[in-house]
Design an enzyme around this catalytic site. Structure first.
Site, PDB file in Angstrom:
ATOM      1  N   LYS A  35       0.845  -1.198   0.000  1.00  0.00           N
ATOM      2  CA  LYS A  35       0.000   0.000   0.000  1.00  0.00           C
ATOM      3  C   LYS A  35       0.882   1.251   0.000  1.00  0.00           C
ATOM      4  CE  LYS A  35      -0.157  -0.278   5.009  1.00  0.00           C
ATOM      5  NZ  LYS A  35      -0.777  -0.984   6.122  1.00  0.00           N
ATOM      6  N   TYR A 252      17.617  29.321   9.360  1.00  0.00           N
ATOM      7  CA  TYR A 252      16.458  30.105   9.786  1.00  0.00           C
ATOM      8  C   TYR A 252      16.316  30.110  11.302  1.00  0.00           C
ATOM      9  CZ  TYR A 252      14.616  30.465   5.041  1.00  0.00           C
ATOM     10  OH  TYR A 252      14.438  30.762   3.713  1.00  0.00           O
TER      11      TYR A 252
HETATM   12  C1  LIG Z   1       0.014  -1.963   6.664  1.00  0.00           C
HETATM   13  C2  LIG Z   1      -0.583  -3.178   7.245  1.00  0.00           C
HETATM   14  C3  LIG Z   1       0.215  -4.300   7.514  1.00  0.00           C
HETATM   15  C4  LIG Z   1       1.730  -4.289   7.369  1.00  0.00           C
HETATM   16  O1  LIG Z   1       2.298  -3.713   8.526  1.00  0.00           O
HETATM   17  P1  LIG Z   1       3.884  -3.566   8.733  1.00  0.00           P
HETATM   18  O2  LIG Z   1       4.027  -3.002  10.082  1.00  0.00           O
HETATM   19  O3  LIG Z   1       4.351  -2.656   7.661  1.00  0.00           O
HETATM   20  O4  LIG Z   1       4.455  -4.937   8.592  1.00  0.00           O
HETATM   21  C5  LIG Z   1      -0.414  -5.445   7.955  1.00  0.00           C
HETATM   22  N1  LIG Z   1      -1.756  -5.472   8.150  1.00  0.00           N
HETATM   23  C6  LIG Z   1      -2.545  -4.401   7.938  1.00  0.00           C
HETATM   24  C7  LIG Z   1      -4.010  -4.495   8.183  1.00  0.00           C
HETATM   25  C8  LIG Z   1      -1.980  -3.219   7.497  1.00  0.00           C
HETATM   26  O5  LIG Z   1      -2.757  -2.146   7.292  1.00  0.00           O
END
Ligand SMILES: *Cc1c(COP(=O)(O)O)cnc(C)c1O
Length: 358
Positions: A35, A252
Site C-alpha cells: 500500500k 532560519y
Molecule cells: C500496513 C498493514 C500491515 C503491514 O504492517 P507492517 O508493520 O508494515 O508490517 C499489515 N496489516 C494491515 C491491516 C496493514 O494495514
C-alpha cells in the site's frame, strides 16, 4: 546536469529481505503490504520483484490494486479498507481482487451487487485496536450473512495495536480475544504484521502480512538482530562549504549556534524533498562515509550539516540522508516520527532510481 539529489531503490535488497521473510514465515503464507506505493518505494517495481516470493499483496484501497493489475500483476491482491461504494465492489469483481469486510455496510454492498460469485473475503474482527473491524457478536452475524449469500472463501483477520512489544497488556487482551474467535472459526486466519512476525506472535495463523520489514525497516527497533537490508537510499552531494566562527548561528531562526569554530556543509535537500523539517540538531547525516550532524533548521530546499570533525570534506562529496547509515529509523527517531512516515511521503520532486532486481 540535474541536481544530485535522488532516491535509489535497491531491488536486490528487497529480494534479500523477501527471502529472509520467507524463511521466518516457514509454512505460513505471506501477503506483502505494498500500500501507499509500497511505502514510497514504488509499488509496481516492488511488486514485480516480490511476486515470486510472496503469495499475495495487500493495498489500502481499490485504486492502488488497479494500478498493480494494469501493470500485469495477477497475484491475489487484498483491499484492506474494503469497498467504499458499489463502484468499488464492481472494481473488486472486475479485477479479481480480494476484499476485507470490516462492517455491516460492506456486507450490504456485497449483497446489493448480486455477484454470481463473491470474491474471497477477509472478515475483520476488532480484537481491541478499535479502528476497524466487527465486534465478536457482529462478526458472527456478518459471517453467517456472507455464507448465506454464498461466500465460500472467508478468512478471519484482525490487527494488533502493539505487536512491537509482545507481552504488553494491549497485546495480551487482543490475543485472548483472538484465541476465542479462532476456536469458533474453521477458515484460514491472519493476524500479524512485520513486528508480530519477528516477535513470533500468533504463530498458528495461516497468513502473515509483513510490510515494513520487506523494505528493510525496523519497527521501533524490532528485528535489529536480523540481516534485513535497507531498500531506500536518500542520496545527495555537498553543494557548499564554509567555515564559521564560534558564536555564529546557522539557518532560519538561528537555531543552531556554533560552540566552536565550525565547518558547515550545505546539502541541496530540504523538507520539500521529503527530509523531515522536525529533524533536530544532531540528526546524523553521512558524508563520504562519516557521520556529520544536522546543524540548524531544515529549509525547503536545503539543509546544513556540522562537518567540523569529519576531516576533509569537499564540494561534490556523496551524502546519504538515509540508507544503511544512518538508517531511516534513526533519522525518524530524531524527528519524533517513524521510518514508515518518512519513506511513504517521499515527494515526486526527487527522481527515483531503481537498481538491481534482475
Ligand atoms: C500496513 C498493514 C500491515 C503491514 O504492517 P507492517 O508493520 O508494515 O508490517 C499489515 N496489516 C494491515 C491491516 C496493514 O494495514
Amino acid at each position: 546536469m540535474p541536481r544530485p539529489s535522488q532516491i535509489r531503490i535497491d531491488l536486490d535488497a528487497l529480494t534479500h529481505n523477501a527471502t529472509l521473510t520467507r524463511q521466518l514465515a516457514g509454512h505460513r503464507k505471506i501477503m506483502a503490504a505494498v500500500k501507499a506505493d509500497a511505502y514510497g518505494h514504488g509499488a509496481v517495481a516492488c511488486a514485480r520483484v516480490l511476486n515470486p516470493h510472496v503469495d499475495a499483496f495487500a493495498v489500502a484501497f481499490v485504486e492502488e490494486a488497479v494500478i498493480l493489475r494494469a501493470a500485469g500483476i495477477n497475484t491475489p491482491i487484498l483491499v484492506l479498507d474494503g469497498p467504499f461504494d458499489s463502484t468499488d465492489v464492481a472494481q473488486i469483481n472486475h479485477h479479481n481482487l480480494w476484499t476485507v469486510v470490516h462492517n455491516d455496510a460492506q456486507v450490504n454492498l456485497l449483497r446489493d451487487a448480486q455477484l454470481s460469485t463473491l470474491p474471497p473475503i477477509w472478515l475483520k474482527l476488532d480484537t481491541g485496536m478499535h479502528r476497524l473491524g466487527l465486534a465478536p457478536q457482529a462478526f458472527a452475524q456478518a459471517y453467517d450473512a456472507l455464507q448465506a449469500m454464498g461466500a465460500s472463501d472467508i478468512t478471519l483477520m484482525s490487527h494488533l495495536a502493539n505487536a512491537e512489544t509482545a507481552d504488553d497488556l494491549v497485546s495480551q487482551r487482543q490475543l485472548q480475544r483472538w484465541q476465542t474467535a479462532i476456536k469458533a472459526f474453521d477458515g484460514p486466519t491472519s493476524l500479524g504484521n512485520s513486528a508480530a512476525l519477528i516477535n513470533n506472535i500468533a504463530r498458528d495463523t495461516d497468513w502473515l502480512r509483513p510490510g515494513y520489514m520487506l523494505y528493510g525497516g525496523h519497527p521501533k527497533g524490532v528485528g535489529e538482530h536480523l540481516a534485513l537490508l535497507p531498500v531506500m537510499y536518500f542520496k545527495s552531494h555537498v553543494m557548499a562549504l564554509r567555515d564559521i566562527k564560534a558564536g555564529e548561528t546557522v539557518g532560519y531562526g538561528g537555531r543552531w549556534c556554533a560552540q566552536r569554530n565550525s565547518r558547515i556543509a550545505t546539502i541541496p535537500v530540504g523538507y520539500a524533498d521529503g527530509y523531515p523539517r522536525h529533524a533536530k540538531d544532531g540528526t546524523p547525516v553521512a558524508i563520504g562515509g562519516k557521520l556529520g550532524r544536522l546543524a540548524g533548521c531544515v529549509s525547503m530546499d536545503m539543509l546544513t550539516v556540522d562537518v567540523t570533525d569529519l576531516g576533509d570534506v569537499h564540494i561534490g562529496d556523496v551524502v546519504t540522508l538515509w540508507g544503511n547509515s544512518p538508517g531511516i529509523d534513526i533519522v525518524a527517531a530524531h524527528a519524533d516520527t517513524i521510518g514508515y512516515e518518512l519513506s511513504c511521503r517521499m515527494p515526486n520532486r526527487l527522481p527515483r532510481l531503481f537498481e538491481g532486481g534482475h
